[in-house]
Design an enzyme around this catalytic site. Sequence first.
Site, PDB file in Angstrom:
ATOM      1  N   GLN A  31      29.784  17.438  22.504  1.00 41.09           N
ATOM      2  CA  GLN A  31      30.492  16.095  22.592  1.00 41.09           C
ATOM      3  C   GLN A  31      29.530  14.702  22.779  1.00 41.09           C
ATOM      4  O   GLN A  31      28.351  14.990  22.912  1.00 41.09           O
ATOM      5  CB  GLN A  31      31.546  15.943  23.794  1.00 41.09           C
ATOM      6  CG  GLN A  31      30.689  16.496  25.331  1.00 41.09           C
ATOM      7  CD  GLN A  31      31.272  17.344  26.267  1.00 41.09           C
ATOM      8  OE1 GLN A  31      32.594  17.329  26.149  1.00 41.09           O
ATOM      9  NE2 GLN A  31      30.606  17.942  27.067  1.00 41.09           N
ATOM     10  N   GLU A 106      29.407  25.197  33.720  1.00 38.58           N
ATOM     11  CA  GLU A 106      29.464  23.726  32.778  1.00 38.58           C
ATOM     12  C   GLU A 106      28.738  24.237  31.615  1.00 38.58           C
ATOM     13  O   GLU A 106      27.699  24.488  31.797  1.00 38.58           O
ATOM     14  CB  GLU A 106      28.783  22.642  33.425  1.00 38.58           C
ATOM     15  CG  GLU A 106      28.636  21.558  32.449  1.00 38.58           C
ATOM     16  CD  GLU A 106      29.860  20.800  32.106  1.00 38.58           C
ATOM     17  OE1 GLU A 106      30.105  20.848  30.983  1.00 38.58           O
ATOM     18  OE2 GLU A 106      30.750  20.472  32.727  1.00 38.58           O
ATOM     19  N   ASP A 137      29.559  29.021  29.203  1.00 35.63           N
ATOM     20  CA  ASP A 137      30.941  29.140  28.800  1.00 35.63           C
ATOM     21  C   ASP A 137      31.719  29.579  30.044  1.00 35.63           C
ATOM     22  O   ASP A 137      31.744  30.905  30.400  1.00 35.63           O
ATOM     23  CB  ASP A 137      31.302  29.875  27.503  1.00 35.63           C
ATOM     24  CG  ASP A 137      32.798  29.725  27.089  1.00 35.63           C
ATOM     25  OD1 ASP A 137      33.497  29.260  27.908  1.00 35.63           O
ATOM     26  OD2 ASP A 137      32.982  30.158  25.692  1.00 35.63           O
ATOM     27  N   GLY A 138      32.706  28.648  30.666  1.00 39.24           N
ATOM     28  CA  GLY A 138      33.439  29.132  31.832  1.00 39.24           C
ATOM     29  C   GLY A 138      34.492  30.157  31.468  1.00 39.24           C
ATOM     30  O   GLY A 138      34.786  31.065  32.294  1.00 39.24           O
ATOM     31  N   ASP A 155      37.887  22.128  36.879  1.00 38.07           N
ATOM     32  CA  ASP A 155      37.704  20.645  36.733  1.00 38.07           C
ATOM     33  C   ASP A 155      37.172  20.134  35.354  1.00 38.07           C
ATOM     34  O   ASP A 155      36.157  19.976  35.047  1.00 38.07           O
ATOM     35  CB  ASP A 155      36.522  20.003  37.909  1.00 38.07           C
ATOM     36  CG  ASP A 155      36.225  18.617  37.794  1.00 38.07           C
ATOM     37  OD1 ASP A 155      37.054  17.797  37.192  1.00 38.07           O
ATOM     38  OD2 ASP A 155      35.476  18.081  38.623  1.00 38.07           O
ATOM     39  N   THR A 157      37.754  18.745  31.341  1.00 33.60           N
ATOM     40  CA  THR A 157      38.397  17.783  30.417  1.00 33.60           C
ATOM     41  C   THR A 157      39.778  18.100  29.888  1.00 33.60           C
ATOM     42  O   THR A 157      40.512  19.078  30.256  1.00 33.60           O
ATOM     43  CB  THR A 157      37.541  17.684  29.099  1.00 33.60           C
ATOM     44  OG1 THR A 157      37.297  18.796  28.419  1.00 33.60           O
ATOM     45  CG2 THR A 157      36.132  17.339  29.650  1.00 33.60           C
ATOM     46  N   ASP A 158      40.470  17.193  29.213  1.00 32.07           N
ATOM     47  CA  ASP A 158      41.614  17.568  28.407  1.00 32.07           C
ATOM     48  C   ASP A 158      41.623  18.904  27.368  1.00 32.07           C
ATOM     49  O   ASP A 158      40.365  19.250  27.162  1.00 32.07           O
ATOM     50  CB  ASP A 158      42.073  16.515  27.595  1.00 32.07           C
ATOM     51  CG  ASP A 158      42.442  15.322  28.356  1.00 32.07           C
ATOM     52  OD1 ASP A 158      42.853  15.290  29.597  1.00 32.07           O
ATOM     53  OD2 ASP A 158      42.347  14.049  27.815  1.00 32.07           O
ATOM     54  N   PRO A 162      35.773  21.211  23.992  1.00 30.13           N
ATOM     55  CA  PRO A 162      35.227  22.369  24.658  1.00 30.13           C
ATOM     56  C   PRO A 162      36.138  22.648  25.892  1.00 30.13           C
ATOM     57  O   PRO A 162      36.146  23.821  26.369  1.00 30.13           O
ATOM     58  CB  PRO A 162      33.796  21.708  25.367  1.00 30.13           C
ATOM     59  CG  PRO A 162      33.512  20.371  24.462  1.00 30.13           C
ATOM     60  CD  PRO A 162      34.932  20.051  23.869  1.00 30.13           C
TER      61      PRO A 162
END
Length: 282
Positions: A31, A106, A137-138, A155, A157-158, A162
Amino acid sequence: MELWFTEEHTDNVRFTMKVDKHIFSEQSPFQRIDFLDTYEFGRVFALDGIIMLTQRDEFIYHDMIVHVPMAANPDIKKVLVIGGGDGGSVRELTRYSAVESIEMVEIDQRVVECCRDFLPQTSSKLDDPRVKLFYEDGIKFISTKHKEYDLIIVDSTDPIGPGEGLFTEAFYKNCFEALKDDGILVNQHESPYYENTASLMKRTHKRIKQFFPIAKVYQIHIPTYASGHWLFGFASKKYDPVKDLDDKAWNSLGLETEYYNTELHKASFALPNYVIKMLEEA
């Protein structure tokens, strides 16, 4: 010449702030990362042109994503944070001496590295000895866990780019499996106000309540997020966030917070009728 930063909330609504200086910009493998200094909100951190946090109002988000579940169960010892690369959630978690382990997963290592450089306000506790960072990768990370955590904080992003996989049925099922028998899941739940974010909110709530016997939503006001009206989801195998709140136990800790208090905790679960209706329809 004036410099302005604009985020598009809908096709017809934009949020704009005057910029003092564009501090940093980089395209990571995942990103675009930007940091700007603004006149009204101080330093701003954005991903792919979307505001993640600002120096002025980040405390609202981080207070409410952390202290609500921590007050619902004062015995939380092992926590997993998925996302949260700015470090704000970890910062608030480290204030609890009873917490023994904080794992943060993260996917974008550059987000963490940049926030260390440009947002010491939020990233200052990432080196706490109880904190362990995983740059992966979570979604894959959580799929291998079974009854390990007292609390999982998503927690993210939209649900684009990712962060998209952190809003699927499979992901929430894996979160359920990764939590202990009294575990709690908290996630950012989008805004109910605009049609585009409201549809995401309803979809998220529908998926979570398939797996958790207790699935509730609470609200906060964040000036720099779309519409300012933002929601978090609280899901648990055991704890009701209002009925099981022990005011005296949390207040006895003596934590000084800028936004959160136990009265606000209870009140935040009282939702407007239009939001209640949306959640019932989900």
